[in-house]
Design a protein around this motif. Structure first.
Motif, PDB file in Angstrom:
ATOM      1  N   ASN A 118       0.826  -1.205   0.000  1.00 48.63           N
ATOM      2  CA  ASN A 118       0.000   0.000   0.000  1.00 48.63           C
ATOM      3  C   ASN A 118       0.860   1.255   0.000  1.00 48.63           C
ATOM      4  OD1 ASN A 118      -2.831  -0.441  -0.196  1.00 48.63           O
ATOM      5  ND2 ASN A 118      -2.788  -1.416   1.805  1.00 48.63           N
ATOM      6  N   ASP A 119       1.959   1.228   0.740  1.00 46.80           N
ATOM      7  CA  ASP A 119       2.878   2.375   0.761  1.00 46.80           C
ATOM      8  C   ASP A 119       3.427   2.638  -0.640  1.00 46.80           C
ATOM      9  OD1 ASP A 119       2.447   2.625   3.488  1.00 46.80           O
ATOM     10  OD2 ASP A 119       4.336   1.646   4.047  1.00 46.80           O
ATOM     11  N   ASP A 154       1.992   1.732  -3.422  1.00 42.66           N
ATOM     12  CA  ASP A 154       0.836   2.140  -4.211  1.00 42.66           C
ATOM     13  C   ASP A 154       0.584   3.638  -4.068  1.00 42.66           C
ATOM     14  OD1 ASP A 154      -1.589   1.869  -5.758  1.00 42.66           O
ATOM     15  OD2 ASP A 154      -2.697   1.869  -3.869  1.00 42.66           O
ATOM     16  N   GLU A 155       0.748   4.160  -2.864  1.00 44.72           N
ATOM     17  CA  GLU A 155       0.545   5.593  -2.632  1.00 44.72           C
ATOM     18  C   GLU A 155       1.551   6.430  -3.431  1.00 44.72           C
ATOM     19  OE1 GLU A 155       0.522   6.342   1.585  1.00 44.72           O
ATOM     20  OE2 GLU A 155      -1.197   5.025   1.899  1.00 44.72           O
ATOM     21  N   GLU A 212       0.368   6.380  -7.019  1.00 45.59           N
ATOM     22  CA  GLU A 212      -0.796   7.260  -7.161  1.00 45.59           C
ATOM     23  C   GLU A 212      -0.374   8.737  -7.179  1.00 45.59           C
ATOM     24  OE1 GLU A 212      -5.200   7.919  -5.196  1.00 45.59           O
ATOM     25  OE2 GLU A 212      -3.754   6.669  -4.152  1.00 45.59           O
ATOM     26  N   GLU A 245      -8.975   4.692  -3.903  1.00 43.87           N
ATOM     27  CA  GLU A 245      -8.044   4.085  -2.963  1.00 43.87           C
ATOM     28  C   GLU A 245      -6.758   3.624  -3.630  1.00 43.87           C
ATOM     29  OE1 GLU A 245      -9.877   1.008  -0.680  1.00 43.87           O
ATOM     30  OE2 GLU A 245     -11.403   2.343   0.124  1.00 43.87           O
ATOM     31  N   GLY A 246      -6.475   4.104  -4.822  1.00 40.86           N
ATOM     32  CA  GLY A 246      -5.278   3.689  -5.526  1.00 40.86           C
ATOM     33  C   GLY A 246      -5.498   2.367  -6.233  1.00 40.86           C
TER      34      GLY A 246
END
Length: 92
Positions: A22-23, A25-26, A29, A87-88
């Motif tokens: 997720n990190d 992915d941010e 994004e 949410e990416g």
């Protein structure tokens, strides 16, 4: 969680690795939003490498629904922009 990288296959990724993914992915994004091609390419490569590194590849013949679908490594910033949700690429 089953993650598909388009054009490559599927990986079974443990939930414990989702925060790190997720990190990444941010960063993807943010690069898309800012039109930063260099950071985009680097961060997408890191995200896909993270899936490959932390996931167990599934055989091509396995019939498992994917929980997440990620773009291929050669995706353009515009192609990824079209795939992004609120949410990416990776929800959560």
């Amino acid at each position: 969680m089953i993650v598909r990288i388009l054009g490559e296959g599927q990986w079974d990724v443990s939930e414990e690795h989702l925060t790190a993914l997720n990190d990444l992915d941010e960063v993807v994004e943010a690069a898309v939003e800012n039109g930063d091609e260099v950071t985009f390419s680097q961060s997408l490569a890191a995200l896909l490498d993270g899936v490959r590194k932390h996931g167990a590849v599934l055989p091509d013949e396995s019939l498992v629904n994917s929980d997440l679908i990620l773009p291929p490594a050669d995706a353009t910033i515009d192609e990824v922009r079209a795939l992004l949700s609120d949410e990416g690429l990776i929800p959560g």
